[in-house]
Design a protein around this motif. Structure first.
Motif, PDB file in Angstrom:
ATOM      1  N   ASP A   1     -10.651  -4.660 -82.142  1.00 26.98           N
ATOM      2  CA  ASP A   1     -10.821  -5.749 -83.100  1.00 26.98           C
ATOM      3  C   ASP A   1      -9.990  -6.989 -82.789  1.00 26.98           C
ATOM      4  N   THR A   2      -8.920  -6.845 -82.005  1.00 28.17           N
ATOM      5  CA  THR A   2      -8.080  -8.007 -81.694  1.00 28.17           C
ATOM      6  C   THR A   2      -8.219  -8.462 -80.250  1.00 28.17           C
ATOM      7  N   GLY A   3      -8.732  -7.589 -79.381  1.00 29.05           N
ATOM      8  CA  GLY A   3      -8.845  -7.926 -77.966  1.00 29.05           C
ATOM      9  C   GLY A   3      -7.553  -7.725 -77.191  1.00 29.05           C
ATOM     10  N   GLU A   4      -6.489  -7.287 -77.846  1.00 26.15           N
ATOM     11  CA  GLU A   4      -5.217  -7.067 -77.158  1.00 26.15           C
ATOM     12  C   GLU A   4      -5.366  -5.978 -76.100  1.00 26.15           C
ATOM     13  N   VAL A   5      -4.901  -6.269 -74.885  1.00 25.88           N
ATOM     14  CA  VAL A   5      -4.909  -5.272 -73.820  1.00 25.88           C
ATOM     15  C   VAL A   5      -3.720  -4.347 -74.061  1.00 25.88           C
ATOM     16  N   LEU A   6      -4.001  -3.053 -74.141  1.00 26.81           N
ATOM     17  CA  LEU A   6      -2.973  -2.086 -74.498  1.00 26.81           C
ATOM     18  C   LEU A   6      -2.372  -1.365 -73.304  1.00 26.81           C
ATOM     19  N   MET A   7      -3.198  -0.965 -72.360  1.00 25.90           N
ATOM     20  CA  MET A   7      -2.689  -0.183 -71.245  1.00 25.90           C
ATOM     21  C   MET A   7      -3.737  -0.064 -70.145  1.00 25.90           C
ATOM     22  N   LEU A   8      -3.319   0.515 -69.039  1.00 28.55           N
ATOM     23  CA  LEU A   8      -4.193   0.844 -67.929  1.00 28.55           C
ATOM     24  C   LEU A   8      -3.985   2.314 -67.616  1.00 28.55           C
ATOM     25  N   GLY A   9      -5.071   3.036 -67.471  1.00 28.25           N
ATOM     26  CA  GLY A   9      -5.001   4.437 -67.084  1.00 28.25           C
ATOM     27  C   GLY A   9      -6.017   4.699 -65.991  1.00 28.25           C
ATOM     28  N   TRP A  10      -6.067   5.932 -65.524  1.00 30.21           N
ATOM     29  CA  TRP A  10      -6.980   6.313 -64.448  1.00 30.21           C
ATOM     30  C   TRP A  10      -7.871   7.445 -64.910  1.00 30.21           C
ATOM     31  N   MET A  11      -9.133   7.385 -64.512  1.00 35.62           N
ATOM     32  CA  MET A  11     -10.105   8.399 -64.901  1.00 35.62           C
ATOM     33  C   MET A  11     -10.884   8.883 -63.698  1.00 35.62           C
ATOM     34  N   ASP A  12     -11.173  10.170 -63.684  1.00 34.50           N
ATOM     35  CA  ASP A  12     -12.176  10.697 -62.768  1.00 34.50           C
ATOM     36  C   ASP A  12     -13.417  10.972 -63.604  1.00 34.50           C
ATOM     37  N   ASP A  13     -14.434  11.536 -63.004  1.00 29.95           N
ATOM     38  CA  ASP A  13     -15.679  11.770 -63.741  1.00 29.95           C
ATOM     39  C   ASP A  13     -15.463  12.653 -64.960  1.00 29.95           C
ATOM     40  N   GLU A  14     -14.628  13.681 -64.823  1.00 25.27           N
ATOM     41  CA  GLU A  14     -14.402  14.606 -65.942  1.00 25.27           C
ATOM     42  C   GLU A  14     -13.657  13.925 -67.089  1.00 25.27           C
ATOM     43  N   ALA A  15     -12.657  13.109 -66.785  1.00 25.01           N
ATOM     44  CA  ALA A  15     -11.943  12.388 -67.834  1.00 25.01           C
ATOM     45  C   ALA A  15     -12.884  11.442 -68.575  1.00 25.01           C
ATOM     46  N   LEU A  16     -13.755  10.778 -67.830  1.00 27.70           N
ATOM     47  CA  LEU A  16     -14.731   9.890 -68.459  1.00 27.70           C
ATOM     48  C   LEU A  16     -15.709  10.682 -69.311  1.00 27.70           C
ATOM     49  N   ARG A  17     -16.169  11.804 -68.801  1.00 23.18           N
ATOM     50  CA  ARG A  17     -17.093  12.648 -69.562  1.00 23.18           C
ATOM     51  C   ARG A  17     -16.453  13.080 -70.876  1.00 23.18           C
ATOM     52  N   ARG A  18     -15.217  13.556 -70.815  1.00 26.13           N
ATOM     53  CA  ARG A  18     -14.517  13.989 -72.033  1.00 26.13           C
ATOM     54  C   ARG A  18     -14.366  12.829 -73.015  1.00 26.13           C
ATOM     55  N   THR A  19     -13.995  11.670 -72.506  1.00 24.98           N
ATOM     56  CA  THR A  19     -13.799  10.496 -73.354  1.00 24.98           C
ATOM     57  C   THR A  19     -15.088  10.118 -74.073  1.00 24.98           C
ATOM     58  N   LEU A  20     -16.171  10.031 -73.328  1.00 28.57           N
ATOM     59  CA  LEU A  20     -17.441   9.606 -73.921  1.00 28.57           C
ATOM     60  C   LEU A  20     -17.999  10.629 -74.900  1.00 28.57           C
ATOM     61  N   HIS A  21     -17.813  11.907 -74.625  1.00 29.16           N
ATOM     62  CA  HIS A  21     -18.412  12.940 -75.470  1.00 29.16           C
ATOM     63  C   HIS A  21     -17.517  13.381 -76.624  1.00 29.16           C
ATOM     64  N   GLU A  22     -16.206  13.204 -76.496  1.00 32.06           N
ATOM     65  CA  GLU A  22     -15.297  13.602 -77.567  1.00 32.06           C
ATOM     66  C   GLU A  22     -14.875  12.435 -78.446  1.00 32.06           C
ATOM     67  N   GLY A  23     -14.977  11.202 -77.900  1.00 29.02           N
ATOM     68  CA  GLY A  23     -14.574  10.035 -78.688  1.00 29.02           C
ATOM     69  C   GLY A  23     -13.079   9.797 -78.715  1.00 29.02           C
TER      70      GLY A  23
END
Length: 117
Positions: free
Chosen positions: A31-53
């Motif tokens: 809602d504010t556009g503030e950049v909070l952090m940078l992290g790294w994802m592989d396919d599994e991390a992305l899958r978990r993120t998208l499906h678990e919220g």
């Protein structure tokens, strides 16, 4: 047949991973556009993120998955995810609960470069 949801084939084809199979994930307050952090994802991390919220990263130092907030309580609820034009970075818009930075700061980007001059 597995009940584990998979990532769309087109998304998998579009991701440009580094030599370790990772893609940068920039995390922004939705809602504010503030950049909070940078992290790294592989396919599994992305899958978990998208499906678990809930945002999950791959820890390069610990060589394991970590879901933001599981130990600190500073949870990131995913609102949207976008892939950049080159496919080598993700933008995750989140609802941040508590601090995003492990130091306790709201954002990891709290140190102006001028401090080092």
């Amino acid at each position: 047949m597995s009940d584990t949801p998979t990532l769309p084939a087109e998304l998998l084809r579009s991701l440009r991973r580094d030599a370790a199979g990772l893609v940068a994930a920039i995390v922004q307050q939705h809602d504010t556009g503030e950049v909070l952090m940078l992290g790294w994802m592989d396919d599994e991390a992305l899958r978990r993120t998208l499906h678990e919220g809930r945002v999950t990263f791959w820890s390069r130092s610990r060589q394991e998955y970590w879901r933001k907030g599981d130990t600190s309580g500073h949870v990131q609820h995913l609102r949207s995810a976008s892939l950049d034009c080159d496919g080598d970075a993700l933008l995750l818009q989140v609802e941040q609960v508590g601090a995003a930075c492990h130091t306790g700061e709201h954002s990891c980007f709290h140190r102006p470069v001028g401090e080092f001059a």
